[in-house]
Design an enzyme around this catalytic site. Structure first.
Site, PDB file in Angstrom:
ATOM      1  N   LYS A   1       0.811  -1.218   0.000  1.00  0.00           N
ATOM      2  CA  LYS A   1       0.000   0.000   0.000  1.00  0.00           C
ATOM      3  C   LYS A   1       0.847   1.271   0.000  1.00  0.00           C
ATOM      4  CE  LYS A   1      -4.257  -1.690   0.027  1.00  0.00           C
ATOM      5  NZ  LYS A   1      -5.123  -1.517  -1.162  1.00  0.00           N
TER       6      LYS A   1
ATOM      7  N   GLU B   1      -9.774   5.923   2.978  1.00  0.00           N
ATOM      8  CA  GLU B   1     -10.615   4.848   3.480  1.00  0.00           C
ATOM      9  C   GLU B   1      -9.697   3.663   3.744  1.00  0.00           C
ATOM     10  OE1 GLU B   1     -10.084   5.353   0.307  1.00  0.00           O
ATOM     11  OE2 GLU B   1      -9.415   3.342  -0.286  1.00  0.00           O
TER      12      GLU B   1
ATOM     13  N   SER C   1       1.300  -9.600  -1.045  1.00  0.00           N
ATOM     14  CA  SER C   1       1.037  -8.163  -0.902  1.00  0.00           C
ATOM     15  C   SER C   1       1.255  -7.632   0.506  1.00  0.00           C
ATOM     16  CB  SER C   1      -0.380  -7.855  -1.366  1.00  0.00           C
ATOM     17  OG  SER C   1      -1.305  -8.629  -0.630  1.00  0.00           O
TER      18      SER C   1
END
Lengths: 396, 261
Positions: A86, A108, A375
């Site tokens: 991220k 969010e 991830s």
């Protein structure tokens, strides 16, 4: 249609008039800076010195031998600072926000990984940060809520609707409409109105750039298959992007089937969704016959989103990528498998990709190569996995 | 046939009145009450009524209309049930009716089928807050084909977009009073004379909505415009009084209309 920000017929810019000038402003700023040498240099320096990139491409020898098929490589986005991919996107967007003179950042978050990454970058750059998170997700991921607080961000639980990721996005969009002049909305996935799906993909495509370079160095060739989990789809888009033109590379997205695609407790948008327009984009969504967005479920707070990024839908329709549903049970088994086999505890989101790889790799040849994009790391999920297995963890 | 919205503004102009446009969420608390509320509001001075089509994820709405939408959906409201209610209403009133709704509701129903139904039921227009001007082709061809107005919105951030949007607008231009979502506000500080200055070159009436909650604000906003739109303040009264809200809402609508005459 033929308008800006389309992937085939998908994508677009379906937002209230109040934010139209802001999305145009963002589009202009992104177009201006994406090729600007100073911007690129600053981002690259942050990737290297702050995020710890390039992330490792690890050859999973034990897993390869155990499965007896393709050679398995694991792209270690879990080793990226803040514990997931991220941050790649967030650093890009925050540098852009700085150049646009924005002082307040909203985001969010589902599992909390994007929220933590945003809170981290805001701490680094001294920006005000507010993160919207579904009240249900705040409960499931209380550790990440506390991490965001530690980083100086305000976490606002959202109790409307299903109290999960889609509701957090609704509330972030409402905030954006209300504070449009001061506030930059840092969207965490390849979704939302143009330019977000393109911009977020561009900030994540470093994953596939690195995989390509690292594999060329190690094996002197392309992979045969790349597997990544898909919620909104940012890590998968990043892992796929530089292989799209390499037609020999099979691209597989693993989506969250929850308790199964034959049950109502699922988030398998690609398997069960229909075309719609929501959250600023035309794509596929889980919805009823009247277009009411369906409540979705997955053990993974980062994958239980009722839609998917428009470029993924385009890749599916054109046959370039395929998407497979993975159940909670399969993901939890994969979570345990990778922990025991390779000593790597994967995020429950990424465990969906591992589960898909566990099915695909054995059917491939020993001379073939499969890359799993891992991830995120799984520390945040230990409590919920324990709960799933009926183990009650209590800290004194 | 002439669109009822155009006739309405012509008549108001002739009488020297400003328009009162009111909103209720269809099916809150039930469809029977909505039908009674519509008739009562027209009777007490509403010129045009917007029926809110509830959506699961209404991103342009504040708490009041979010909750009304949830109550309505829990009661089993669907677009077809709203069409049925309008069919019944059309035997009792010929005044302008609009649907306020999200684009996915139209898209999923089938855009062509949706506007065909609207035309059959004499629905005069739609307001779609998540469909900006640039994406209007999603519905405009079908809306035009069936003579339904797609009411455009402008907001305090529209600035140089106002002329572009006004030029293509039919019926009226929905002027969003303030930044943010629907809901009552104690104060509206937008500089309307600057925002709406470009409208002098166009023929379309402008009506201000979002946040207007009492007759005093309605009067003030009507000085900058051809009319005002009141939603959340009415929905709050429906929330408080449920099936007994008809006289309460009627009295409120009469009070809102008084300073606009």
């Amino acid at each position: 249609m033929g308008k800006v920000g389309r992937f085939g017929e998908y994508g677009g810019q379906y937002v209230p008039e109040t934010v139209m000038n802001a999305v145009h402003e963002l589009e202009a700023a992104y177009d201006k800076y994406k090729d600007d040498p100073d911007f690129i240099a600053e981002l690259k320096a942050l990737y290297r010195d702050y995020a710890g990139r390039p992330s490792m491409l690890y050859y999973a020898d034990k897993m390869t031998k155990d499965l007896g098929g393709a050679k398995i490589y694991i792209k270690r986005e879990d080793l990226n600072h803040t514990g997931s991919h991220k941050l790649n996107n967030v650093l890009g967007q925050i540098l852009l926000a700085k150049r646009m003179g924005k002082k307040r950042i909203i985001a969010e978050t589902g599992a909390g990984q994007h929220g933590v990454a945003t809170a981290t970058a805001c701490a680094l750059f001294g920006l005000e940060c507010e993160v919207y998170m579904g009240a249900e997700d705040c409960k499931r991921q209380s550790l990440n809520v506390y991490r965001m607080n530690l980083l100086g961000a305000k976490v606002t639980p959202v109790a409307s609707g299903t109290s999960t990721l889609k509701d957090a996005i609704n509330e972030a969009m409402r905030d954006w409409c209300s504070n449009i002049e001061t506030t930059f909305y840092c969207i965490g996935s390849v979704m939302g109105p143009h330019p977000y799906p393109t911009m977020v993909r561009d900030f994540q495509k470093i994953i596939s750039e690195e995989i390509k370079d690292q594999l060329r160095e190690r094996e002197g060739r392309l992979p045969d298959c790349v597997v990544a989990c898909v919620g909104g789809g940012s890590n998968a888009m990043g892992a796929f992007y530089n292989f799209i033109e390499d037609k020999s590379v099979r691209l597989v997205g693993a989506e969250a089937a929850g308790r199964g695609i034959d049950t109502p407790d699922t988030a398998a948008t690609m398997a069960l969704g229909t075309m719609g327009i929501f959250h600023g984009m035309k794509s596929v969504f889980l919805q009823d016959e009247y277009g009411q967005i369906a409540p979705v479920y997955s053990i993974s707070a980062g994958l239980d989103y009722p839609g998917v990024g428009p470029e993924h839908t385009y890749l599916r329709d054109t046959g370039r990528a395929e998407y497979v549903p993975v159940t909670d049970e399969e993901a939890v088994c994969a979570f345990e498998y990778l922990s025991k086999t390779e000593g790597i505890i994967p995020a429950i989101e990424s465990s969906h990709a591992v589960a898909a790889a566990l099915k695909i790799a054995p059917a491939m040849g020993k001379d073939q190569i499969l890359v799993i994009n891992l991830s995120g790391r799984g520390d945040k999920d230990v409590y919920s996995i324990a709960r799933y297995r009926g183990v009650d963890l209590v800290e004194e | 046939m002439k669109n009822r919205i155009d006739s309405c503004f012509e008549q108001l102009k002739a009488k020297g009145e400003k328009a009162l446009i009111t909103f209720v969420t269809a099916g809150d608390p039930d469809m029977e009450t909505t039908e009674k509320l519509v008739l009562e509001m027209f009777d007490k001075g509403a010129d045009i009524i917007e029926l809110g089509v509830p959506f699961s994820d209404p991103i342009a709405e504040g708490k009041t209309i979010q909750l009304a939408s949830q109550r309505s959906l829990r009661g089993g409201t669907t677009l077809d049930k709203i069409f049925d209610m309008v069919r019944s209403l059309r035997t009792k009133t010929d005044k302008p009716l609009l649907l306020m709704m999200y684009v996915n509701t139209i898209f999923k129903y089938g855009t062509e089928r949706f506007f065909k139904n609207c035309a059959e039921l004499s629905i005069d227009g739609v307001i779609v807050p998540d469909l900006p001007f640039e994406e209007r082709d999603e519905i405009q061809p079908a809306a035009d084909k069936y003579g339904i107005y797609n009411i455009n919105l402008v907001s305090p951030t529209s600035a140089d977009r106002v002329s572009m949007i006004a030029k293509e607008s039919k019926g009226f231009l929905y002027v969003v009073s303030s930044l943010g979502v629907t809901g009552t506000r104690s104060e509206i500080t937008t500089d309307f004379s600057t925002l709406l200055a470009p409208l002098k070159d166009f023929d379309v009436p402008a009506c201000i909505g979002f946040g207007i909650s009492d007759p005093e604000q309605a009067k003030k906003m009507s000085e900058f415009s051809n009319g005002v739109i009141v939603g959340s303040a009415i929905v709050n009264k429906v929330a408080d009084n449920g099936r007994d809200s008809i006289p309460v809402v009627g009295e409120f609508v009469a009070a809102l209309k008084a300073p606009l005459r």
